[in-house]
Design an enzyme around this catalytic site. Structure first.
Site, PDB file in Angstrom:
ATOM      1  N   LYS A 108       0.845  -1.202   0.000  1.00  0.00           N
ATOM      2  CA  LYS A 108       0.000   0.000   0.000  1.00  0.00           C
ATOM      3  C   LYS A 108       0.879   1.250   0.000  1.00  0.00           C
ATOM      4  O   LYS A 108       2.071   1.170   0.319  1.00  0.00           O
ATOM      5  CB  LYS A 108      -0.894  -0.023   1.235  1.00  0.00           C
ATOM      6  N   TYR A 126      14.482  32.097   3.954  1.00  0.00           N
ATOM      7  CA  TYR A 126      13.242  32.804   4.285  1.00  0.00           C
ATOM      8  C   TYR A 126      13.154  33.169   5.758  1.00  0.00           C
ATOM      9  O   TYR A 126      13.595  32.390   6.626  1.00  0.00           O
ATOM     10  CB  TYR A 126      12.035  31.915   3.977  1.00  0.00           C
TER      11      TYR A 126
HETATM   12  C1  PLP Z   1      -0.133  -1.795   6.955  1.00  0.00           C
HETATM   13  C2  PLP Z   1      -0.714  -3.007   7.493  1.00  0.00           C
HETATM   14  C3  PLP Z   1       0.102  -4.093   7.854  1.00  0.00           C
HETATM   15  C4  PLP Z   1       1.608  -4.050   7.847  1.00  0.00           C
HETATM   16  O1  PLP Z   1       2.058  -3.381   8.994  1.00  0.00           O
HETATM   17  P1  PLP Z   1       3.631  -3.204   9.283  1.00  0.00           P
HETATM   18  O2  PLP Z   1       3.693  -2.608  10.614  1.00  0.00           O
HETATM   19  O3  PLP Z   1       4.125  -2.263   8.235  1.00  0.00           O
HETATM   20  O4  PLP Z   1       4.235  -4.526   9.179  1.00  0.00           O
HETATM   21  C5  PLP Z   1      -0.514  -5.272   8.233  1.00  0.00           C
HETATM   22  N1  PLP Z   1      -1.869  -5.364   8.305  1.00  0.00           N
HETATM   23  C6  PLP Z   1      -2.675  -4.315   8.002  1.00  0.00           C
HETATM   24  C7  PLP Z   1      -4.141  -4.492   8.119  1.00  0.00           C
HETATM   25  C8  PLP Z   1      -2.143  -3.110   7.604  1.00  0.00           C
HETATM   26  O5  PLP Z   1      -2.947  -2.093   7.314  1.00  0.00           O
END
Ligand code: PLP
Length: 824
Positions: free
Chosen positions: A495, A719
């Site tokens: 993701k 700035y």
């Molecule tokens: C993002 C996510 C993960 C992975 O989590 P990490 O801490 O990056 O390993 C696992 N399960 C769900 C539902 C997530 O949204």
């Protein structure tokens, strides 16, 4: 890997002591252990290696389809599933041992010198440098890349042939007992020990134990070359071999066969005064770092022991070239993707590069820009016939050959072709519009200077890039896999643009490495992956009703987290006339984000049980505090609740439903709660909750210094005139700002960046596209590289500085920062 000679399957069966059945007339030139990388299927012998998580036997039917007709197997049932009367099977107890045994006997046929290299670092460099130094005098067989493992070594040594005059092979081990086997396969006559390193490996009892194992490589050697400044090496050799070997040493501190008397760096080179048998020698090494100088000295000793004259040695050493051990994927002009392979041009590495191209399963056509392959040990005719076969196999659409030799063999190739006598001729003729929307693999032997070609074909972006190390990612993947039981499935979270590191490149890499699922946040991310050729299952964590039709069209599996989303999705399935669609049920066991709660469970079972539009592929939940021990009681409670609730649902269904709750930190800290599957996220990208040292850094955010100026004290920088100077300051301007994801909170000394090995502070406010840094205490010039985070300044350090987590930093690097992928 292909050997120049032919073996019959019968002779192979007798060499490995296996029982043969099937077609005994098959002839073999090639050995293969990876069903995805095959050169000449009809002449390949596939060894079905049984690993902890992969079993080569499961690919036999597929390989048979691809044309392979010879297999070494250890489970005879595995052949039942296919009807293959014309294939040969050799049944043995252990397929890896059989591979090693076969190559041991192949090795016995040759009596020319073989150099065996081991040590912690520098094996590949020393091997490649020896090749650079010796290939004008000898026809050499060597390990491709860093093929130095229990399978890499036999595949390398298999390339030995009667045409060659020398072998150079490297050997690396991760466990006791392994080196003895490699030693028997390589049987080196000259041994080189590169570097001792700090032992950090639980498979050995300590540094000395590991060293003792490594030097077993040398049991067949007449001479052993090493640095005596590390006294342990000499001691270990003494214990193992007494005075039986001719030890050839070098040292900076003590008397040795080669003593470094002085070292002086100037003009990017190191001038060495050496003393050997009371004779003074002067050599110049075209590098200034210590490791390169050490490696060059080892090569010097090696050449000396081969009786190469001093004059030639010093002339050749001065010409040593850096070994680029990476393949880079970059954005090219006109929507092309470039793969730059700066590695040596030989058949083995061409195959590796073409595999990487295939692994990037885009719908783009593949074009190969290939120079003459030098020093292959084959006649041109045989060599380019092999290349032509390989191109056909790896589905190359167009070949652009550069060089006299490849041009002379133009008739061999079946794809679209064009040929040029030299790089200059090609460049003079180049029209950039000839290249559109294709994958271009650029692979040239060093003298052809193909970097000139890639410079022209490369998309010129601004100088800020995110480098993504794909080899490190695979290393991290394997680390997490090693924590799983063999049957546990793996979902990898890609993701948010794969945590900022890129989408299709990463997804294709993971598919190639056979993860079971990918998971994205929203449907659009999944569509992008499907369009890039990703075929494995994809879960969408945040499905939105407006995208349900698209999801069904692209075979994206939803996370279902409440009754209304479940009902909406069912409607969409009806509308599309789809049945038995896989869904994933999310339970809220304490995170209090998306998910069904306890009161929903009874109704859930009822709705889904009698509905033939979908079925439950998995039930899962998410841990709220898996990375922190202060929440361990809570985590345990979540796991118990999850187990209880998921069983309540499961009992309504006659079929198996997978269960999963662990994220990266969970895999490391609660391995007993793996259930059927785990979901790996941040760990893949190099951040660990408990064992940071086991992981490799994946992403490095880098830029370069645009301008340097001296600003006198009491002036201000940037700035709001926030950068008040307390003293005269050298200010460097770097082309990265908050619009790139360089957080504005890093202004005024909060942020630090690495320049030439030193950490230097940000001065004044970070601007939208630029920032200023203090270069007063570091040697730097315009154009020098600047690391925002990377191998020597981890993203977690930067996160601490900003009082946030690495996730946020990685995912907020803007899309305008070009991603460059490389493989080591
Ligand atoms: C993002 C996510 C993960 C992975 O989590 P990490 O801490 O990056 O390993 C696992 N399960 C769900 C539902 C997530 O949204």
């Amino acid at each position: 890997m292909t050997s120049a000679q032919l073996y019959t399957i019968e002779s192979i069966a007798s060499l490995v002591g296996g029982e043969i059945y099937g077609n005994v007339n098959v002839k073999i030139t090639s050995l293969s252990i990876d069903s995805r990388a095959l050169q000449l299927p009809e002449e390949s012998l596939f060894f079905a290696i049984v690993g902890e998580r992969h079993d080569g036997h499961s690919y036999i039917a597929d390989l048979y389809q691809k044309g392979v007709r010879a297999f070494v197997i250890s489970e005879s049932e595995s052949t039942n599933s296919i009807d293959c009367p014309d294939a040969a099977f050799v049944l043995v107890d252990d397929t890896l041992l059989a591979l090693q045994k076969l190559v041991c006997q192949h090795r016995e046929k040759f009596t020319y010198p073989v150099i065996g290299i081991t040590g912690s670092n520098g094996k590949t460099i020393v091997k490649e440098w020896l090749y650079q130094l010796l290939n004008e005098s000898y026809s050499i067989v060597r390990s491709p890349k860093s093929y130095n493992s229990q399978v890499g070594v036999p595949l390398s040594v298999w390339n030995m042939s009667a045409d060659a005059e020398m072998g150079i092979f490297e050997a690396g081990i991760s466990q006791t007992g392994e080196m003895e086997r490699l030693a028997e396969i390589i049987k080196p006559t000259i041994g080189v020990f590169t570097h001792l390193g700090d032992a950090h490996n639980e498979n050995f009892k300590g540094k000395l134990h590991k060293l003792k194992e490594k030097i077993k490589l040398f049991s067949s050697c007449e001479s052993i070359i090493y640095c005596s400044d590390e006294p342990l090496i000499g001691k270990a050799l003494q214990v193992e071999y007494g005075n039986k070997k001719n030890n050839i040493t070098w040292s900076r501190k003590h008397p040795a066969d080669l003593k470094v008397v002085s070292e002086r760096i100037s003009g990017g080179q190191t001038h060495l005064e050496l003393k050997s048998f009371n004779e003074k020698k002067i050599i110049t090494v075209p590098f200034t770092d210590r490791a390169s100088v050490d490696n060059a000295i080892l090569c010097y000793l090696c050449l000396q022991s081969l009786r190469v004259s001093d004059q030639i040695i010093s002339k050749q050493i001065q010409k040593l070239e850096p070994i680029a051990m990476r393949l880079e994927i970059k954005e090219g002009i006109n929507d092309c993707t470039l793969i730059n392979d700066y590695y040596n041009s030989d058949l083995g590495s061409l195959e590796i590069a073409l595999d990487l191209a295939n692994q990037q399963q885009t719908d783009k056509k593949t074009t190969l820009l290939l120079s003459d392959i030098l020093q292959s040990g084959y006649s041109d005719k045989k060599l380019y016939a092999l290349v032509a076969k390989m191109l056909e196999q790896k589905k190359v659409d167009r070949l652009i050959g550069v060089g006299e030799a490849i041009s002379a063999q133009s008739k061999m190739f079946k794809c679209d072709t064009s040929f040029y006598r030299s790089t200059d001729v090609f460049l003079a003729d180049l029209n950039r519009n000839q290249f559109k929307n294709e994958l271009i693999l650029i692979k040239g032997a060093r003298p052809f200077h193909f970097e000139r070609i890639s410079n022209v074909l490369q998309y010129k972006a601004h100088q800020t890039v995110l480098e993504v190390n794909m080899s490190a990612m695979v290393h991290n993947l394997n680390y997490f896999r090693s924590l799983l039981t063999p049957s546990t499935k793996l979902v990898v979270m890609v993701k948010a643009f794969s945590y900022g590191s890129g989408s299709t490149e990463i997804a294709n890499l993971l598919q190639y490495h056979r993860v079971d699922y990918l998971a994205v946040a929203i449907a659009d991310e999944g569509v992008e992956l499907r369009n890039a050729g990703v075929t494995i299952p994809i879960i969408v964590m945040n499905p939105e009703p407006h995208s349900f039709d698209t999801m069904i069209e692209y075979r994206l599996q939803p996370e279902i987290y409440n009754h209304s989303i479940c009902a909406d999705f069912e409607k969409a399935l009806r509308r599309n006339g789809v049945k038995k669609y896989p869904i994933h049920i999310k339970l809220d066991t304490g995170m209090h984000r998306l998910g069904f709660v306890e009161d929903d469970l009874a109704q859930l079972g009822d709705t889904i049980k009698d509905n033939d539009h979908f079925f439950i592929q998995s039930i899962f939940s998410h841990l709220a505090g898996a990375d922190e021990s202060q929440h361990d009681d809570f985590t345990a409670q979540q796991i118990d609740l999850f187990n209880l609730w998921s069983e309540q649902i499961r009992k309504h269904f006659p079929y198996h439903i997978d269960k999963h709750i662990l994220n990266s930190a969970g895999i490391e800290r609660f391995p007993e709660a793996q259930f059927d599957m785990v979901r790996l996220g941040i760990g893949l990208y190099g951040v660990s909750a408990t064992h940071q040292e086991k992981l490799m850094n994946v992403s490095s955010l880098k830029t370069t210094i645009s301008q340097i100026k001296e600003v006198a004290k009491e002036n201000t920088v940037g700035y709001g005139r926030k950068g008040q100077l307390q003293s005269d300051t050298r200010i460097g301007v770097i082309p990265i700002g908050y619009a790139d994801g360089f957080n504005r909170k890093l202004s005024n000394g909060v942020g630090k960046v690495v320049v030439n090995g030193k950490l230097v502070p940000v001065v004044g406010n970070v601007c939208m596209d630029m920032s200023m840094i203090d270069l007063t205490n570091v040697n730097a010039k315009e154009g020098d590289a600047v690391t925002i985070f990377g191998d020597d300044y981890l993203v977690s350090k930067l996160a601490e500085q900003l009082d946030t987590i690495p996730y946020e930093i990685l995912t907020t690097i803007s899309r305008r920062v070009k991603r460059i992928y490389f493989q080591e």
